[in-house]
Design an enzyme around this catalytic site. Structure first.
Site, PDB file in Angstrom:
ATOM      1  N   PRO A   9      54.554  -1.166 -12.717  1.00 28.64           N
ATOM      2  CA  PRO A   9      54.444  -2.330 -13.886  1.00 28.64           C
ATOM      3  C   PRO A   9      53.491  -2.280 -14.643  1.00 28.64           C
ATOM      4  O   PRO A   9      52.390  -2.926 -14.690  1.00 28.64           O
ATOM      5  CB  PRO A   9      54.323  -3.515 -12.722  1.00 28.64           C
ATOM      6  CG  PRO A   9      53.355  -2.973 -11.512  1.00 28.64           C
ATOM      7  CD  PRO A   9      53.897  -1.390 -11.424  1.00 28.64           C
ATOM      8  N   CYS A  10      53.599  -1.393 -15.525  1.00 30.49           N
ATOM      9  CA  CYS A  10      52.573  -1.174 -16.843  1.00 30.49           C
ATOM     10  C   CYS A  10      52.521  -2.448 -17.734  1.00 30.49           C
ATOM     11  O   CYS A  10      51.613  -2.749 -18.559  1.00 30.49           O
ATOM     12  CB  CYS A  10      52.827   0.036 -17.706  1.00 30.49           C
ATOM     13  SG  CYS A  10      54.213   0.400 -18.330  1.00 30.49           S
ATOM     14  N   HIS A  11      53.703  -3.147 -17.561  1.00 32.86           N
ATOM     15  CA  HIS A  11      53.613  -4.599 -18.312  1.00 32.86           C
ATOM     16  C   HIS A  11      52.724  -5.612 -17.889  1.00 32.86           C
ATOM     17  O   HIS A  11      52.430  -6.583 -18.615  1.00 32.86           O
ATOM     18  CB  HIS A  11      55.032  -5.064 -18.191  1.00 32.86           C
ATOM     19  CG  HIS A  11      55.496  -5.384 -16.939  1.00 32.86           C
ATOM     20  ND1 HIS A  11      56.241  -4.616 -16.064  1.00 32.86           N
ATOM     21  CD2 HIS A  11      55.624  -6.674 -16.038  1.00 32.86           C
ATOM     22  CE1 HIS A  11      56.517  -5.037 -14.962  1.00 32.86           C
ATOM     23  NE2 HIS A  11      56.025  -6.247 -15.099  1.00 32.86           N
TER      24      HIS A  11
END
Length: 207
Positions: free
Chosen positions: A159-161
């Site tokens: 989850p780089c978001h």
């Protein structure tokens, strides 16, 4: 009467355009996965997921070329593809808050350290790049952490978001800032609720 365009045929044509002509025996299979935020490309072998990206990502063709150089890619599916599709569907349906997928992380030791730490950020929360750098024991490497974050090629699952700018604003997301905002909102409203109640309700049930 025509039934209209065939989504699977369109997906196949797009994959063919991205992958180019096959070169030798392919070890990796690329498939199209539909999501509420648009189509994604999943690349997997029989054991691990190598890539999961929204199809408009600017870096996607280069990422596919790098993977193809390692083992060749052809259009197709594996059991890992099916498992990925099912878990992504559960995530967007608000039925799952975490992923349990075997991942192939193609990067440097530093990048893999960042990507592993990203997976420890709880859904429904966000942190700054500086905090991410601190968590991996490299507090002065904020820019390097940001670059590693942007180099992640397994979207949503890693989850780089969930990483935002120092001022709290949304910054650089390969799938588009509107998707980053939508993912953060979705997790805050639906996915976090799974952690609060869904797991307790299903604790006694077998998967």
């Amino acid at each position: 009467m025509s039934a209209g365009p065939d989504p699977q045929a369109d997906a196949g044509a797009m994959l063919a355009a991205l992958l180019g002509p096959p070169r030798g025996v392919a070890e990796l299979a690329a498939a199209w996965i539909d999501t509420p935020l648009g189509g994604m490309i999943a690349v997997a072998d029989r054991e691990r997921l190598h890539l999961l990206e929204f199809q408009e990502r600017e870096a996607l063709p280069a990422e596919l070329r790098r993977l193809a150089a390692k083992g060749g890619i052809a259009s197709g599916r594996t059991a890992v593809t099916d498992r990925t599709e099912a878990q992504v569907a559960g995530y967007f349906a608000g039925e799952r808050s975490a992923f349990d997928l075997p991942l192939a992380l193609h990067g440097t030791d530093f990048q893999r350290q960042v990507w592993q730490e990203l997976q420890r950020i709880p859904p429904g929360t966000t942190i700054r790049y500086a905090e991410l750098a601190r968590r991996i024991g490299r507090p002065s490497a904020i820019r390097a952490v940001a670059r590693a974050n942007g180099a992640n090629q397994i979207a949503v699952v890693i989850p780089c978001h969930r990483v935002i700018g120092a001022d709290g604003g949304l910054t650089g997301y390969g799938g588009g800032l509107w998707r980053k905002q939508a993912l953060i909102r979705h997790e805050a409203v639906r996915v976090a609720a799974v952690d609060c109640g869904g797991r307790a309700e299903n604790r006694g049930k077998k998967a």
